[in-house]
Design a protein around this motif. Sequence first.
Motif, mmCIF file in Angstrom:
data_model
loop_
_atom_site.group_PDB
_atom_site.id
_atom_site.type_symbol
_atom_site.label_atom_id
_atom_site.label_comp_id
_atom_site.label_asym_id
_atom_site.label_seq_id
_atom_site.Cartn_x
_atom_site.Cartn_y
_atom_site.Cartn_z
ATOM 1 N N ALA A 113 9.424 6.872 -9.723
ATOM 2 C CA ALA A 113 8.230 7.635 -9.541
ATOM 3 C C ALA A 113 8.237 8.605 -8.451
ATOM 4 N N SER A 114 7.241 9.382 -8.659
ATOM 5 C CA SER A 114 6.935 10.343 -7.589
ATOM 6 C C SER A 114 6.831 9.706 -6.302
ATOM 7 N N ALA A 115 6.922 10.579 -5.289
ATOM 8 C CA ALA A 115 6.656 9.706 -3.745
ATOM 9 C C ALA A 115 5.438 9.171 -3.699
ATOM 10 N N GLY A 121 2.274 2.519 -6.236
ATOM 11 C CA GLY A 121 2.665 1.194 -6.937
ATOM 12 C C GLY A 121 3.204 0.171 -6.043
ATOM 13 N N GLY A 122 3.668 0.523 -4.836
ATOM 14 C CA GLY A 122 3.952 -0.442 -3.921
ATOM 15 C C GLY A 122 3.058 -1.211 -2.993
ATOM 16 N N ARG A 123 1.801 -0.742 -3.420
ATOM 17 C CA ARG A 123 0.567 -1.212 -2.535
ATOM 18 C C ARG A 123 0.521 -2.725 -2.556
ATOM 19 N N ALA A 181 11.839 1.371 3.121
ATOM 20 C CA ALA A 181 12.671 1.971 2.503
ATOM 21 C C ALA A 181 12.226 3.137 1.697
ATOM 22 N N GLN A 182 10.924 2.728 1.048
ATOM 23 C CA GLN A 182 10.253 3.815 0.283
ATOM 24 C C GLN A 182 9.694 4.948 1.477
ATOM 25 N N ALA A 183 9.088 4.700 2.563
ATOM 26 C CA ALA A 183 8.920 5.732 3.392
ATOM 27 C C ALA A 183 9.964 6.316 4.014
#
Length: 376
Positions: free
Chosen positions: A271-273, A279-281, A168-170
């Motif tokens: 947050a920025s992209a 942060g999601g790592r 979803a982030q990507a």
Amino acid sequence: MPISRLSDLSDRALAPRLVIKVGSALLVGKEGARRRWLTALVAEIAEARARGQDVIVVSSGAIALGAATLGLEKGGRGSLADAQAAAAVGQIALSGLWAELLGSHGLTAAQMLLTLDDLEDRRRYLNVTATLTRLLDAGAVPVINENDSVATQEIRFGDNDRLAARVAQAAQASAVLLLSDIDGLYDRHPKEPGAQMIPVVEGVTREVHAMASTESNSGMGSGGMVSKLQAAEIAELAGICLVIGNGQHERPVARIIGEGIGTLFLPRRSASARKAWLGGRLRLKGSIHVDAGAAVALRRGSSLLAKGVTGVEGHFDRGDPVAIVDAEARVVAHGLSEYHAGECAAIQGLHSSEQAEVLGYSPRSSVVHRDQLVLK
């Protein structure tokens, strides 16, 4: 206007792009693939597409399908070799099933198999973003799964809840819908007397984590409520809503969105992209421990200076992702280190004026710069 209630997920203007995650227990029963249930879900996906919404599917089920075909015990999860073999067989059946059912509505399915490294490495992450964008622009429905046939324990997501949030982030999605075996998040274990489901959660806090159970009713999947809360944390960094809902009903999306039965997680921040990716790592190379003053400064938006460092763990190089941990063992932030581990240890606690003599060169402005850091 942002998403504020479950019914908003059917609004094209508020939720133009959805990620729907389907668990193994929903797709596969004792007799094999649950075609009737999946046919109804695909009809709901077609309805969302007809409303003008993009849909990405994160689909479990390859290992379970392959294990049934090969006759493997424990659903194919008895060993890593069994899981990899089962996935290799099951993925063919799974992708064919999605292609067939989506095709019956005139929709084109596109398969993507990802490993943890595909979304942890920045360049490969951007490649995933580009591919998803092009597929959606072309009108396809991406069907994504972890590449279990080659993934080892060290390079696994371990569950598709967190994979769905990272996808979803990507894809810059509006919301993630996790179809599970439970109606939503409860304030305690749902089997306990008086347990109540929480309809809306504004940010995943320590108190929210305390409500989670690691159990999965089916015993077939790999994620419990803990993994779903971790997925919600990943999503919220990118300003993405996440929903936990019960997929065991026929037409589950209509039940969740139309009847409002589920838990909606609203992001506290966006947050920025790049920072959302950082942060999601899920895999970090080490940790840097800091004193109370440094932790306060970080939360106020400052960079991490060597003076506030109290300890270093792990083996990492310059540019590697690390956790920043306070004196109470709480993770304050994730960031990219400006030094390798040995250098960090050598200059910990030193003022900038003292560091050049230790390093043999002029020190950098910080150990972790605020532009390469995201608070947790």
